[in-house]
Design a protein around this motif. Structure first.
Motif, mmCIF file in Angstrom:
data_model
loop_
_atom_site.group_PDB
_atom_site.id
_atom_site.type_symbol
_atom_site.label_atom_id
_atom_site.label_comp_id
_atom_site.label_asym_id
_atom_site.label_seq_id
_atom_site.Cartn_x
_atom_site.Cartn_y
_atom_site.Cartn_z
ATOM 1 N N TRP A 223 0.857 -1.194 0.000
ATOM 2 C CA TRP A 223 0.000 0.000 0.000
ATOM 3 C C TRP A 223 0.884 1.232 0.000
ATOM 4 O O TRP A 223 1.912 1.279 0.675
ATOM 5 N N LYS A 224 0.491 2.234 -0.785
ATOM 6 C CA LYS A 224 1.213 3.493 -0.829
ATOM 7 C C LYS A 224 0.269 4.626 -0.463
ATOM 8 O O LYS A 224 -0.908 4.602 -0.844
ATOM 9 N N GLY A 226 -2.022 7.632 -0.540
ATOM 10 C CA GLY A 226 -2.777 8.154 -1.672
ATOM 11 C C GLY A 226 -3.611 7.102 -2.367
ATOM 12 O O GLY A 226 -4.577 7.424 -3.067
ATOM 13 N N GLU A 227 -3.253 5.823 -2.211
ATOM 14 C CA GLU A 227 -4.054 4.748 -2.778
ATOM 15 C C GLU A 227 -5.292 4.499 -1.926
ATOM 16 O O GLU A 227 -5.275 4.707 -0.701
ATOM 17 N N ARG A 228 -6.361 4.036 -2.572
ATOM 18 C CA ARG A 228 -7.549 3.677 -1.802
ATOM 19 C C ARG A 228 -7.236 2.487 -0.889
ATOM 20 O O ARG A 228 -6.554 1.544 -1.293
ATOM 21 N N ILE A 229 -7.722 2.567 0.321
ATOM 22 C CA ILE A 229 -7.567 1.476 1.280
ATOM 23 C C ILE A 229 -8.716 0.500 1.078
ATOM 24 O O ILE A 229 -9.887 0.886 1.073
ATOM 25 N N ARG A 230 -8.365 -0.756 0.889
ATOM 26 C CA ARG A 230 -9.390 -1.783 0.684
ATOM 27 C C ARG A 230 -9.782 -2.358 2.043
ATOM 28 O O ARG A 230 -8.964 -2.962 2.739
ATOM 29 N N SER A 257 -14.135 7.628 -2.166
ATOM 30 C CA SER A 257 -13.003 8.083 -2.971
ATOM 31 C C SER A 257 -11.678 7.673 -2.332
ATOM 32 O O SER A 257 -10.657 7.609 -2.998
ATOM 33 N N ARG A 258 -11.715 7.373 -1.026
ATOM 34 C CA ARG A 258 -10.491 7.011 -0.308
ATOM 35 C C ARG A 258 -10.494 5.563 0.171
ATOM 36 O O ARG A 258 -9.458 5.030 0.550
ATOM 37 N N GLU A 260 -12.055 1.553 -0.632
ATOM 38 C CA GLU A 260 -12.770 0.563 -1.425
ATOM 39 C C GLU A 260 -13.445 -0.385 -0.440
ATOM 40 O O GLU A 260 -12.770 -1.099 0.312
ATOM 41 N N HIS A 305 -6.499 -4.459 2.925
ATOM 42 C CA HIS A 305 -5.613 -3.776 3.868
ATOM 43 C C HIS A 305 -6.186 -3.824 5.281
ATOM 44 O O HIS A 305 -5.440 -3.897 6.262
ATOM 45 N N GLU A 579 -6.682 4.573 8.517
ATOM 46 C CA GLU A 579 -5.497 5.084 7.819
ATOM 47 C C GLU A 579 -4.255 4.994 8.691
ATOM 48 O O GLU A 579 -3.174 4.593 8.227
#
Length: 594
Positions: A223-224, A226-230, A257-258, A260, A305, A579
């Protein structure tokens, strides 16, 4: 057994029900005069969902062999599965009579008791269990069913004793350890440390069922920032249920948007609420047919995640998946009032009321507090309008409780009797499953009578579908919260229907559901700090019926804009916790600490 029957039975055992029926159809003369042939036809038909054909086949088998226990038991299973509980109990009685050993008879009597209880035949259920205990006094299954029935009827200590007997008979069984834990939540004397110890015992049973190789094979996904967290939510309650109206808010409030968002349904139930929930997520997956190992592998492949358990130890849970480690961040929330004590559970979501500092030592998980409430309520779309206070027309105050009978223990009934004694002419309405049955009704009425409340002042009603239950709040002026296990969704339902709920703040998670909900809704004045305070709040509300009516008619509007019902507001702190945990675990800043 003929070769045709042997082939059909072998196909059924392989899971090929279609092949089994095809074999029977090819050689009808080989089995139509045999009860075991009709039995095979019945079980294969049921496996394919052909309920009518299955029932007919079982009855044909019984017509040929009236004392055929296998046919009677399978018929009972089918009748129970289709809601015909009284007929199922009768079928189980026939099956029990035909079983040759005491243990086999006892196992069928357990099924009979469950069906009889579901049919409202409480005495028949208890009679069946009494017979089962005599036949198999060391059977964990027998004592487990006895504990469940006593629990439902509100005989908490007797239920705890039954589940302790279960733990003695089957010390390694995870389900039985879980039931002892769940019923102990209703005890008036249990402490949070004692409940935590029982949770650890249940967790150990769950963990013992996970192969070591499965635990060791987990690889954290990348995970980076800015990527959506699943995030995946695992629950059996994506439906109309007490947790369901809180889960709906979780899904509705997410910033998609942030994040999934996935819903992993462990129960294949479809209703109005589950349909609404489907529109709130990116992916909906029915995982009800997956084993714990299969679901673990499936979840790892999807590279979640965050995986969130919404059951805790309640029915339908998949804690084995969390024990195996299916995601880098694993959180438990909402479904159970306390820690799971699983080694693989990273965090627990609470709030300052339900997880105060004095209880933090009871958690192996990191406790993360939400600012308003540990839950957010999504009101049912079918809720009727708020009705006028019944006291306006009756001239007397009606107190009410629509809570589980198991919550109405001696301390609660003594407290409520004090309230009724201080409000002349007042009445009490008790509504829950089987509340109108003598075995439950007599316990409650007798306890109240012991404190001076005449039976004529108490009304008992059975459970009803949720829309009708909500409508019956038209008959309640003030809701009385039980102690030490307070209401959850029941409290929110009452408030939405304009009925104020008076609660007594306690020292355990389960004692403070209503405290959290009332404070989030903006009604802290309904939270009592002592029994005397509880009685005083009830007396004050009852003394001014016009003010009570104004409170009633304004309550829904206040709830609508409060944190209790504002999903987007509620979910922002939740997402910040997600997050933070993902950054720690997946981005590798540091390992989670207990």
């Amino acid at each position: 057994m003929s070769s045709a029957l042997e082939s059909a039975f072998a196909a059924y055992q392989r899971g090929d029900a279609t092949g089994a029926l095809a074999t029977l159809e090819r050689e009808p003369d080989a089995w139509r005069s045999r009860p075991d042939g009709w039995l095979i036809r019945g079980v294969a038909s049921r496996a394919l969902g052909r309920v009518t054909d299955a029932e007919s086949a079982y009855r044909e088998a019984i017509a040929l062999y009236p004392d055929y226990p296998d046919a009677w038991q399978n018929l009972g299973n089918l009748l129970a599965a289709t809601g015909r509980f009284a007929h199922a109990a009768d079928a189980y009685e026939h099956a029990a009579q035909g079983r040759p050993t005491a243990a086999e008879k006892a196992n069928v009597l357990v099924l009979l008791a469950g069906a009889a209880f579901s049919a409202g035949e409480v005495k028949a259920a208890l009679s069946a269990l009494e017979r089962a205990v005599a036949l198999a006094p060391e059977s964990g299954a027998v004592h487990n069913q006895l504990g469940k029935v006593l629990w439902e009827l509100g005989h908490t200590q007797a239920s705890i004793d039954a589940f302790r007997k279960v733990a003695h008979c089957a010390p390694a069984d995870a389900l039985y350890a879980t039931n002892l834990l769940l019923v102990s939540q209703f005890s008036e004397t249990a402490t949070e440390p004692e409940l935590s110890a029982l949770a650890r015992m249940a967790a150990e049973r769950v963990e013992q069922g996970v192969p070591a190789a499965l635990k060791e094979s987990f690889v954290s996904p990348a995970w980076k920032p800015g990527e959506r967290i699943r995030v995946g939510y695992v629950s059996s309650d994506f439906r109309v249920s007490a947790p369901g109206f809180f889960i709906d808010s979780i899904l509705a409030g997410h910033d998609r948007s942030r994040f999934e968002v996935w819903a992993l349904a462990t129960a294949a139930v479809t209703d109005e609420l589950s349909q609404r929930m489907r529109g709130r997520v990116d992916q909906w997956q029915d995982v009800s047919g997956m084993s714990a190992a299969d679901l673990t592998a499936w979840a790892r492949e999807r590279k979640f995640h965050v995986l969130v358990d919404l059951n805790g130890f309640t029915g339908g849970h998949r804690l084995g998946v969390f024990a195996a480690r299916a995601a880098p961040v694993q959180i438990t929330w909402l479904g159970y009032e306390g820690p799971t004590r699983l080694d693989g559970m990273d965090a627990f979501l609470g709030d300052p009321n339900v997880t105060p500092d004095t209880t933090l030592d009871c958690y192996s998980e990191r406790v993360l507090r939400l600012p308003f409430d540990f839950a957010c309520y999504a009101p049912p779309s079918y809720a009727p309008p708020v009705a006028p206070a019944p006291s306006l027309s009756t001239g007397c105050i009606t107190f009410g409780s629509f809570n589980k009978l198991a919550k109405l223990g001696p301390a609660t009934l003594e407290l409520w009797a004090r309230v009724l004694g201080q409000v002349p002419g007042s009445r009490l309405l008790v509504k829950w499953r089987h509340a109108d049955q003598a075995f439950a009704r007599e316990r409650i009425a007798s306890a109240l009578a012991g404190h001076g409340v005449a039976g004529s002042r108490v009304e008992f009603r059975d459970a009803s579908p949720h829309p009708d239950m909500l409508a019956q709040y038209a008959d309640v002026d003030i809701a009385l919260d039980p102690t030490p296990f307070s209401g959850g969704a029941t409290t929110c339902d009452a408030l939405w229907m304009g009925v104020p709920v008076v609660t007594l703040r306690g020292h355990r998670f389960a004692s403070n559901h209503t405290t959290s909900h009332l404070q989030a809704a903006g009604f802290p004045e309904l939270v009592a700090r002592s029994a005397d305070d509880y009685v005083a709040i009830c007396v004050r509300l009852a003394a001014d019926i016009p003010a009570l009516e104004r409170l009633r008619q304004g309550m829904r509007a206040q709830l609508s804009v409060s944190p209790l019902c504002n999903a987007a507001l509620f979910m922002r702190p939740v997402e910040r916790h997600y997050e933070s945990l993902v950054r720690e675990r997946v981005a590798g800043l540091r390992a989670l600490e207990p």
